[in-house]
Every structure is written in C-alpha cells, then in structure tokens.
Design a protein around this motif. Structure first.
Motif, short mmCIF file in Angstrom:
data_model
loop_
_atom_site.label_atom_id
_atom_site.label_comp_id
_atom_site.label_asym_id
_atom_site.label_seq_id
_atom_site.Cartn_x
_atom_site.Cartn_y
_atom_site.Cartn_z
N CYS A 1 1.78 11.36 -5.00
CA CYS A 1 0.44 10.81 -5.26
C CYS A 1 -0.40 11.68 -6.18
O CYS A 1 -0.99 11.21 -7.14
CB CYS A 1 -0.27 10.62 -3.93
SG CYS A 1 -2.00 10.24 -4.05
N PHE A 2 -0.47 12.99 -5.90
CA PHE A 2 -1.44 13.84 -6.59
C PHE A 2 -1.03 14.14 -8.03
O PHE A 2 -1.88 14.35 -8.88
CB PHE A 2 -1.64 15.16 -5.83
CG PHE A 2 -2.65 15.04 -4.71
CD1 PHE A 2 -2.90 13.82 -4.11
CD2 PHE A 2 -3.34 16.14 -4.26
CE1 PHE A 2 -3.81 13.70 -3.09
CE2 PHE A 2 -4.26 16.04 -3.23
CZ PHE A 2 -4.50 14.82 -2.65
N ASP B 1 5.97 12.45 -1.50
CA ASP B 1 4.85 11.59 -1.86
C ASP B 1 4.24 12.20 -3.12
O ASP B 1 3.63 13.27 -3.06
CB ASP B 1 3.85 11.56 -0.70
CG ASP B 1 2.62 10.73 -0.99
OD1 ASP B 1 2.31 10.50 -2.17
OD2 ASP B 1 1.94 10.32 -0.02
N LEU C 1 -9.34 8.51 -3.91
CA LEU C 1 -9.22 9.57 -4.91
C LEU C 1 -8.41 9.03 -6.08
O LEU C 1 -7.84 7.95 -6.01
CB LEU C 1 -8.58 10.83 -4.30
CG LEU C 1 -7.21 10.70 -3.65
CD1 LEU C 1 -6.07 10.87 -4.64
CD2 LEU C 1 -7.05 11.76 -2.55
N GLU D 1 4.25 16.20 0.82
CA GLU D 1 3.40 15.98 -0.35
C GLU D 1 3.30 17.31 -1.07
O GLU D 1 3.16 18.35 -0.41
CB GLU D 1 1.97 15.60 0.07
CG GLU D 1 1.80 14.23 0.60
CD GLU D 1 0.39 14.02 1.16
OE1 GLU D 1 -0.55 14.74 0.77
OE2 GLU D 1 0.25 13.14 2.02
N THR E 1 -2.70 2.86 -5.14
CA THR E 1 -4.15 2.74 -4.94
C THR E 1 -4.93 3.88 -5.59
O THR E 1 -6.12 3.75 -5.83
CB THR E 1 -4.42 2.77 -3.41
OG1 THR E 1 -3.41 1.99 -2.75
CG2 THR E 1 -5.77 2.25 -3.06
N LYS E 2 -4.26 4.98 -5.86
CA LYS E 2 -4.97 6.18 -6.32
C LYS E 2 -4.90 6.27 -7.86
O LYS E 2 -5.44 5.44 -8.53
CB LYS E 2 -4.36 7.42 -5.65
CG LYS E 2 -4.34 7.31 -4.12
CD LYS E 2 -5.75 7.35 -3.58
CE LYS E 2 -5.87 7.25 -2.08
NZ LYS E 2 -5.26 6.13 -1.42
N SER F 1 0.87 -1.19 0.00
CA SER F 1 0.00 0.00 0.00
C SER F 1 0.90 1.23 0.00
O SER F 1 2.12 1.11 0.17
CB SER F 1 -0.90 0.02 1.25
OG SER F 1 -0.10 0.21 2.41
N GLY F 2 0.29 2.39 -0.14
CA GLY F 2 1.07 3.63 -0.04
C GLY F 2 1.64 3.81 1.36
O GLY F 2 2.78 4.27 1.52
N MET F 3 0.86 3.46 2.38
CA MET F 3 1.37 3.61 3.74
C MET F 3 2.55 2.66 3.99
O MET F 3 3.49 2.99 4.70
CB MET F 3 0.26 3.36 4.78
CG MET F 3 -0.81 4.43 4.84
SD MET F 3 -0.20 6.13 4.73
CE MET F 3 0.92 6.21 6.10
N ASN G 1 -2.44 17.03 0.55
CA ASN G 1 -3.78 16.47 0.71
C ASN G 1 -4.35 16.96 2.04
O ASN G 1 -3.78 16.61 3.08
CB ASN G 1 -3.65 14.94 0.70
CG ASN G 1 -4.96 14.22 0.89
OD1 ASN G 1 -6.01 14.82 0.95
ND2 ASN G 1 -4.89 12.89 0.98
N PHE H 1 -1.51 13.51 4.02
CA PHE H 1 -2.54 12.50 4.29
C PHE H 1 -2.56 12.15 5.79
O PHE H 1 -1.49 12.00 6.41
CB PHE H 1 -2.25 11.27 3.42
CG PHE H 1 -3.20 10.13 3.64
CD1 PHE H 1 -4.56 10.33 3.57
CD2 PHE H 1 -2.71 8.86 3.91
CE1 PHE H 1 -5.44 9.28 3.77
CE2 PHE H 1 -3.58 7.80 4.11
CZ PHE H 1 -4.95 8.02 4.04
N MET I 1 -5.00 -2.18 -3.93
CA MET I 1 -4.08 -1.45 -3.06
C MET I 1 -2.65 -1.68 -3.55
O MET I 1 -2.33 -2.75 -4.06
CB MET I 1 -4.15 -1.96 -1.61
CG MET I 1 -5.50 -1.91 -0.94
SD MET I 1 -6.08 -0.26 -0.58
CE MET I 1 -4.81 0.36 0.50
N GLY I 2 -1.81 -0.70 -3.34
CA GLY I 2 -0.39 -0.88 -3.68
C GLY I 2 0.38 0.38 -3.39
O GLY I 2 -0.20 1.44 -3.13
N THR J 1 1.39 5.95 -3.57
CA THR J 1 0.32 4.99 -3.37
C THR J 1 -0.15 4.61 -4.77
O THR J 1 -0.51 5.48 -5.57
CB THR J 1 -0.84 5.55 -2.52
OG1 THR J 1 -2.01 4.76 -2.77
CG2 THR J 1 -1.14 7.02 -2.81
C1 PLP Z 1 -1.41 11.51 -0.56
C2 PLP Z 1 -1.56 10.11 -0.06
N1 PLP Z 1 -0.47 9.40 0.26
C3 PLP Z 1 -0.54 8.14 0.73
C4 PLP Z 1 -1.77 7.52 0.91
C5 PLP Z 1 -1.81 6.13 1.44
O1 PLP Z 1 -2.02 5.23 0.41
P1 PLP Z 1 -2.67 3.78 0.64
O2 PLP Z 1 -4.12 4.01 0.92
O3 PLP Z 1 -2.40 3.07 -0.63
O4 PLP Z 1 -1.97 3.18 1.80
C6 PLP Z 1 -2.94 8.22 0.58
C7 PLP Z 1 -4.25 7.57 0.77
O5 PLP Z 1 -5.28 8.20 0.66
C8 PLP Z 1 -2.83 9.54 0.09
O6 PLP Z 1 -3.93 10.26 -0.23
#
Ligand code: PLP
Length: 398
Positions: A184-185, A182, A342, A153, A206-207, A84-86, A157, A110, A216-217, A204
């Motif tokens: 992600c966005f 991070d 998201l 980030e 997952t997004k 997962s991202g975490m 977020n 996040f 998930m990843g 992540t």
């Molecule tokens: C910006 C950001 N980083 C990390 C995560 C964590 O990712 P994951 O849900 O895959 O563990 C999220 C989850 O919403 C996120 O929005």
C-alpha cells in the motif's frame, strides 16, 4: 502489452483491451452478465473450455483491464481485483489457508488487518503470531511446524518500520510458506516486492492507486496458478469482487500514480525534515530521514521513501496527557483533512490510537508501538509551504 516499457508508460498503457468500437479511453462495462449466441456457447464459457466473459462477480472487461495493468506494474503474472483492500487480504487467506494453519504477521500493520487475523480468522481455526516486523530474528522465533503464511507491510502503518524483504523471502522458502506483502505505502512505483522473490502482493486500491479518495478497491497479485486456481474460486463463490465502475476509477488513478507518488514522496521528505526540527515534536518516523534506524535498508529496497509519515508530539505526563496534546494539534489544523484515509492528493492527519488502530486491544497497540502521542500524516499535493504553516500553527504552544 510488452512489459519492457518503463513504469510511467505501463501505468497508462498496460492492460488496455479495446472493444469493437476502438475507444481511446478504457470503456466502462456496467453489466452484470454477458449474452451468448447459443446454449452450447454459454456452456463452453461457463465451463471454461472457451474464453470469454461470463458474469461480473468474477469476470468483467473493465475489471480485467485493471487487473492486467496492476499485475504488469508489480511484475506479476496475474491479479484478482477485490471490493476493498481488506477483501484482498481476506481472499488471500480464504484461498490459501485452512483450519489448523499458522500465520506470522508484522505487529505494526493496519488495524483491521490485525483484527482480521487475530479475531475473525481465529474463529475458523487459523492462528496468528504478531512480531516486530523490522526484526528478522522475531520472525524466526515465531515459526511453528504449521506456519503457512508470512504477512507484512513495509513500510508499516503507521510506524514506518521496514521489513527486510530478502530475509523475509529466505525464511518463507526455508519453511515452504507463502510470503505476502501489503504494498500500500510504496505502490509498484516505489517498490516491487515480487522482484525480491515475495510470492504475493496485496493492495488497497482505495489509497494511492485511486489517489483522490473516491473509490474502494483492492487486489492480489502473484503467480498465475495461485491466482487462477486458489484465489479466483474465492471471488467466484464468495463474491468480494470489485465493481466495474470502481475498476474504471482505479484504472484512471493508475495513469497518474507515478507522477503523484513521486511528487508526494518528495513533499513528505521536505515536511519530515522540517518536523524533525520543531520543538513540539519528540520523534519523526519516516524512512527518508537519516535518523530512521532502517534508512539504508529503505534506500536499498525502495525507489523513494513514500508519502506517509508519523510523529510523536512532545507532552509531559501520562498517556491521557499525550492524547490531549495530540488531539489538540489535530483540532487546530485548517488545511489537513482529519480522516482515516491516506494516499490522497489532499493531505490527511490521523490519530491512530483512537481511530485506525482504536479497535485493537491495549496490548496489541503496545505491541505495535502505537502510543497516544502518535500522529500519522499522509502528504498530498498541496504546497509544502502551506502544509508547514498549517502544522506550525497547529503545534504551537497550547
Ligand atoms: C496499509 C493498509 N492496508 C490495507 C488497508 C485496507 O484497505 P481498504 O480500506 O481498501 O479495505 C488499509 C486501509 O487503511 C491500509 O492502510
């Protein structure tokens, strides 16, 4: 694969490794282990003196294809994929920090990332200071002699604050601290932090990378030595690994990522401009708007504003009144999905204060600027006309 190709080509082609059957689409290797012709071959592969797959907790061909493709897209040397991202952020921390170290983290990140640093890692003697990410002076003011990691980030977020990556890298180099973003966005399609000199990118999957809310990843991308010597041992011994099935889903997701995120980003810009003109809306946070305090910085760092925005509903009265108004708008939507995810092809709406950031202390929420009237939207691929109509009726006078 040559990385001189455009992002659109690399998203589809990079990292592919065909088996003996020469399949066109990447094969899904659903196997936990691999077999050897002899005890000596097994020993050599386990020991690393001979290349080859060993055990899917830390080596699997489908996962490796995803890692190589994402590393190429980010312009990084290597990558580890995580469950997962975490798990990616945790693996980075476990692989690079120790008790007594200090981290500086953007406050508006996040919610689980805040909790990971402030609560879980704190139990193991790692201390974190949270700062307003958009203010380079705040990062400097938080420095301690034991600062080892700067984490942010950008955009953040859910407030969409932009961290000045050049300043961020400059500070990290001065301190000899690792810098991590991070991504992600934006994803590598809209922003490549490593090009600015950032050491590590976390993701992540997952997004936006999956993009269809299925799997998930996560992943960490950076220099080969860091990935192989510091982070791979975390996968090998602690096991927060990506399943081959999810890696295959994420590989397919990467193929359409450039098309999706550019279209979603353009739709988000149109929606943000429209929202700004709505009487029920007090403020819109979106880096694509000229009203965003860091619009110029976002344009310089990013190849597009991204598809996530947040806005504050107008409400007279205290925090409870603001929450009632925000919840009322959410309860009225018919098209948007009310969910914490998201980056999906389906547009989503979230009330961060009571969901994604609901486990933060009130002080941490205040520090992050997350108020009760704040709503976050991730814009999908539906018709923008339909999305506007849905929000118009949801925000109409109570
Ligand atoms: C910006 C950001 N980083 C990390 C995560 C964590 O990712 P994951 O849900 O895959 O563990 C999220 C989850 O919403 C996120 O929005």
């Amino acid at each position: 694969m040559d990385d001189h190709f455009d992002t659109d080509t690399l998203a589809i082609r990079a990292g592919t490794e065909r088996s003996q059957f020469q399949e066109h689409s990447e094969a899904l290797f659903l196997t936990s282990s691999f077999v050897y012709g002899s005890a000596a071959e097994a020993a050599a592969k386990f020991g690393g003196s001979e290349d080859g797959y060993v055990y899917s907790r830390f080596s699997n061909p489908t996962v490796r294809m995803f890692e190589r493709r994402l590393a190429t897209l980010e312009g990084g040397e290597d990558c580890i994929a995580t469950s997962s991202g975490m798990a990616a952020t945790l693996a980075l921390a476990l692989g690079t920090l120790k008790s007594g170290d200090h981290v500086i983290c953007g406050a508006s990140v996040f919610g689980a990332t805040v909790t990971l640093f402030s609560t879980l890692l704190a139990r193991f003697g790692i201390e974190t200071s949270f700062v307003r990410g958009a203010d380079p002076a705040a990062w400097r003011a938080a420095v301690q002699p034991n600062t080892r990691l700067l984490y942010c980030e950008t955009p953040s977020n859910p407030l969409m604050e932009i961290v000045d990556l050049a300043e961020f890298v400059k500070l990290g180099r001065e301190l000899g601290a690792l810098t991590a973003v991070d991504n992600c966005f934006c994803t590598p399609v809209l922003q490549r932090p490593l090009d600015f000199g950032v050491d590590v990118v976390t993701h992540t999957g997952t997004k936006f990378i999956d993009g269809q809310g299925r799997a998930m990843g996560g992943a960490v991308v950076g220099r080969r030595a860091l990935i192989q010597d510091a982070l791979l041992p975390v996968l090998r011994t602690a096991g927060p690994c990506l399943s081959p099935f999810n890696a295959w889903v994420l590989l397919k997701g990467l193929e359409t990522l450039p098309l999706r995120i550019r279209a979603q980003s353009a739709a988000a810009l149109e929606l943000a401009r429209w929202l700004q003109a709505q009487p029920a809306v007090a403020q819109v946070n979106f880096p694509g708007l000229d009203s965003h305090p860091q619009a110029a910085l976002a344009r310089a760092q990013q190849q597009g504003p991204g598809a996530v925005l947040s806005f504050v509903v107008k409400a007279d009265g205290d925090a409870a009144a603001q929450r009632r108004r925000a919840w009322q708008a959410i309860d009225r939507v018919r098209l948007f999905s009310i969910t914490g995810n998201l980056g999906d092809t389906r547009s989503t709406i979230t009330h961060p204060a009571s969901t994604t950031h609901g486990r933060l202390t009130p002080e941490a929420r205040e520090r992050a600027g997350i108020t009760e009237g704040l709503l976050r939207i991730s814009v999908g691929l539906e018709s923008v006309t339909d999305l506007k109509a849905d929000l118009a009726q949801a925000l109409s006078a109570p």
